[in-house]
Design a protein around this motif. Sequence first.
Motif, PDB file in Angstrom:
ATOM      1  N   ARG A 228       0.821  -1.209   0.000  1.00 63.59           N
ATOM      2  CA  ARG A 228       0.000   0.000   0.000  1.00 63.59           C
ATOM      3  C   ARG A 228       0.859   1.264   0.000  1.00 63.59           C
ATOM      4  N   GLU A 229       1.875   1.288   0.839  1.00 59.46           N
ATOM      5  CA  GLU A 229       2.732   2.479   0.942  1.00 59.46           C
ATOM      6  C   GLU A 229       3.434   2.765  -0.382  1.00 59.46           C
ATOM      7  N   GLU A 230       3.895   1.717  -1.035  1.00 60.28           N
ATOM      8  CA  GLU A 230       4.545   1.869  -2.350  1.00 60.28           C
ATOM      9  C   GLU A 230       3.617   2.546  -3.345  1.00 60.28           C
ATOM     10  N   GLY A 231       2.383   2.039  -3.432  1.00 56.83           N
ATOM     11  CA  GLY A 231       1.422   2.586  -4.376  1.00 56.83           C
ATOM     12  C   GLY A 231       1.052   4.020  -4.073  1.00 56.83           C
ATOM     13  N   LEU A 232       0.805   4.331  -2.803  1.00 56.10           N
ATOM     14  CA  LEU A 232       0.412   5.686  -2.423  1.00 56.10           C
ATOM     15  C   LEU A 232       1.528   6.691  -2.688  1.00 56.10           C
ATOM     16  N   LYS A 233       2.761   6.303  -2.406  1.00 62.12           N
ATOM     17  CA  LYS A 233       3.886   7.211  -2.656  1.00 62.12           C
ATOM     18  C   LYS A 233       4.036   7.513  -4.139  1.00 62.12           C
ATOM     19  N   ALA A 234       3.852   6.485  -4.972  1.00 63.58           N
ATOM     20  CA  ALA A 234       3.949   6.686  -6.418  1.00 63.58           C
ATOM     21  C   ALA A 234       2.829   7.600  -6.909  1.00 63.58           C
ATOM     22  N   LEU A 235       1.606   7.357  -6.452  1.00 64.43           N
ATOM     23  CA  LEU A 235       0.461   8.167  -6.870  1.00 64.43           C
ATOM     24  C   LEU A 235       0.619   9.616  -6.408  1.00 64.43           C
ATOM     25  N   LEU A 236       1.049   9.804  -5.156  1.00 61.86           N
ATOM     26  CA  LEU A 236       1.265  11.161  -4.632  1.00 61.86           C
ATOM     27  C   LEU A 236       2.315  11.890  -5.465  1.00 61.86           C
ATOM     28  N   LYS A 237       3.396  11.220  -5.777  1.00 63.14           N
ATOM     29  CA  LYS A 237       4.475  11.821  -6.571  1.00 63.14           C
ATOM     30  C   LYS A 237       3.968  12.264  -7.930  1.00 63.14           C
ATOM     31  N   TRP A 238       3.203  11.409  -8.600  1.00 61.14           N
ATOM     32  CA  TRP A 238       2.713  11.738  -9.936  1.00 61.14           C
ATOM     33  C   TRP A 238       1.679  12.843  -9.914  1.00 61.14           C
ATOM     34  N   VAL A 239       0.878  12.908  -8.852  1.00 64.43           N
ATOM     35  CA  VAL A 239      -0.089  14.004  -8.727  1.00 64.43           C
ATOM     36  C   VAL A 239       0.648  15.329  -8.526  1.00 64.43           C
ATOM     37  N   VAL A 240       1.631  15.334  -7.631  1.00 63.24           N
ATOM     38  CA  VAL A 240       2.409  16.547  -7.362  1.00 63.24           C
ATOM     39  C   VAL A 240       3.136  17.014  -8.623  1.00 63.24           C
ATOM     40  N   GLU A 241       3.639  16.062  -9.405  1.00 61.42           N
ATOM     41  CA  GLU A 241       4.360  16.400 -10.641  1.00 61.42           C
ATOM     42  C   GLU A 241       3.426  16.807 -11.773  1.00 61.42           C
ATOM     43  N   GLY A 242       2.132  16.656 -11.564  1.00 59.58           N
ATOM     44  CA  GLY A 242       1.167  17.023 -12.591  1.00 59.58           C
ATOM     45  C   GLY A 242       0.943  15.960 -13.643  1.00 59.58           C
ATOM     46  N   LYS A 243       1.499  14.763 -13.435  1.00 59.05           N
ATOM     47  CA  LYS A 243       1.331  13.674 -14.390  1.00 59.05           C
ATOM     48  C   LYS A 243      -0.036  13.003 -14.269  1.00 59.05           C
ATOM     49  N   ILE A 244      -0.634  13.106 -13.085  1.00 58.15           N
ATOM     50  CA  ILE A 244      -1.999  12.613 -12.876  1.00 58.15           C
ATOM     51  C   ILE A 244      -2.875  13.788 -12.477  1.00 58.15           C
ATOM     52  N   LYS A 245      -3.877  14.056 -13.278  1.00 58.64           N
ATOM     53  CA  LYS A 245      -4.861  15.092 -12.953  1.00 58.64           C
ATOM     54  C   LYS A 245      -5.984  14.454 -12.144  1.00 58.64           C
ATOM     55  N   HIS A 246      -6.656  15.252 -11.354  1.00 60.64           N
ATOM     56  CA  HIS A 246      -7.733  14.707 -10.533  1.00 60.64           C
ATOM     57  C   HIS A 246      -8.975  15.586 -10.642  1.00 60.64           C
ATOM     58  N   HIS A 247     -10.107  14.915 -10.591  1.00 61.18           N
ATOM     59  CA  HIS A 247     -11.383  15.629 -10.594  1.00 61.18           C
ATOM     60  C   HIS A 247     -12.291  14.975  -9.560  1.00 61.18           C
ATOM     61  N   GLU A 248     -12.904  15.816  -8.739  1.00 61.28           N
ATOM     62  CA  GLU A 248     -13.792  15.304  -7.692  1.00 61.28           C
ATOM     63  C   GLU A 248     -15.195  15.877  -7.869  1.00 61.28           C
ATOM     64  N   ASP A 249     -16.173  15.066  -7.525  1.00 64.20           N
ATOM     65  CA  ASP A 249     -17.569  15.486  -7.541  1.00 64.20           C
ATOM     66  C   ASP A 249     -18.009  15.554  -6.080  1.00 64.20           C
ATOM     67  N   ILE A 250     -18.041  16.762  -5.527  1.00 64.24           N
ATOM     68  CA  ILE A 250     -18.234  16.926  -4.089  1.00 64.24           C
ATOM     69  C   ILE A 250     -19.643  17.403  -3.751  1.00 64.24           C
ATOM     70  N   THR A 251     -20.286  16.658  -2.858  1.00 59.85           N
ATOM     71  CA  THR A 251     -21.590  17.034  -2.292  1.00 59.85           C
ATOM     72  C   THR A 251     -21.354  17.531  -0.874  1.00 59.85           C
ATOM     73  N   GLU A 252     -22.011  18.597  -0.477  1.00 59.63           N
ATOM     74  CA  GLU A 252     -21.824  19.139   0.869  1.00 59.63           C
ATOM     75  C   GLU A 252     -23.008  18.796   1.761  1.00 59.63           C
ATOM     76  N   GLY A 253     -22.680  18.494   3.035  1.00 59.18           N
ATOM     77  CA  GLY A 253     -23.714  18.257   4.036  1.00 59.18           C
ATOM     78  C   GLY A 253     -23.932  16.791   4.339  1.00 59.18           C
ATOM     79  N   PHE A 254     -23.661  16.393   5.593  1.00 60.00           N
ATOM     80  CA  PHE A 254     -23.780  14.990   5.991  1.00 60.00           C
ATOM     81  C   PHE A 254     -25.188  14.461   5.772  1.00 60.00           C
ATOM     82  N   GLU A 255     -26.177  15.332   5.866  1.00 56.48           N
ATOM     83  CA  GLU A 255     -27.575  14.910   5.680  1.00 56.48           C
ATOM     84  C   GLU A 255     -27.841  14.444   4.246  1.00 56.48           C
TER      85      GLU A 255
END
Length: 277
Positions: A228-255
């Motif tokens: 797990r640590e290996e994978g997360l470190k690689a993903l974090l590195k690529w996100v920081v370097e801009g090689k992986i873009k991210h998009h989130e669909d965020i809903t607000e409110g626990f209800e």
Amino acid sequence: MVKAKVWTLKKHFQGFPKASDFELKEVELPKLKDGEVLLASVFLSLDPYMRPYSQMSLKEGDKMMGSQVARIVESKNPTYHIGTFAVANVGWTTHFISNGKDLQLLPSPWPETLPKSLALGTIGMPGLTAYFGLFEICRIKPGDILLVNSAAGAVGAVVGQLAKIGVGGEFSDIALKQMKKYGRIAVCGAISLYNSQEPQKGPYVQTPMIFQELCMEGFLVSRWDNRREEGLKALLKWVVEGKIKHHEDITEGFENMPAAFMGMLKGDNFGKAILKV
């Protein structure tokens, strides 16, 4: 005393989930004991696996399952300080108490400008599913042609980008017939089938599997918990370097958790479905 809001499974889903299948409750948490910490939920994850797993693992009245990013707001554990963020698989709740053993700290160094919610998506379980599914199951190599189902979802959106770095249902039936000789197929989900009450019909894989000599393998990302640590470190590195873009669909409110969950199952989200408390 801290009161936590909790969404429970009032009734097992019959077909597609309904609002009446959920019930919002309030639970009073006890005072902290030595070695414990109190956490407040910040982001909750919405994932397709919750639909079939709730049927297999939960009883009616149980807290809905799921992971979240939470912040420590009180601590009697010298290892965990107030203000620390962690990922925990504790279900749909606004607050919870932990002895620390079920907490996973965010991979470091985590930039302050990077949303903590990514620990539930691109730099979390969905990202790891894409990482190990592509590199360990599909064994992608230069020259391969990659076809991604649910490419706008949390896992699929990462897979295509990883392929650039490293080199379900009727759709699957069509795709199988287009596979090249010795093709590899990694299966990590089947969201198009999770709400079906009818027996599954097809795809019929025997003919293309045999004559194209294909390899199809289903998997759970937990197979690689020791990496797990290996994978997360690689993903974090690529996100920081801009090689992986991210998009989130965020809903607000626990209800709004049940509505956001049902919307995710319908495919209303583009990118990782997240609820902000």
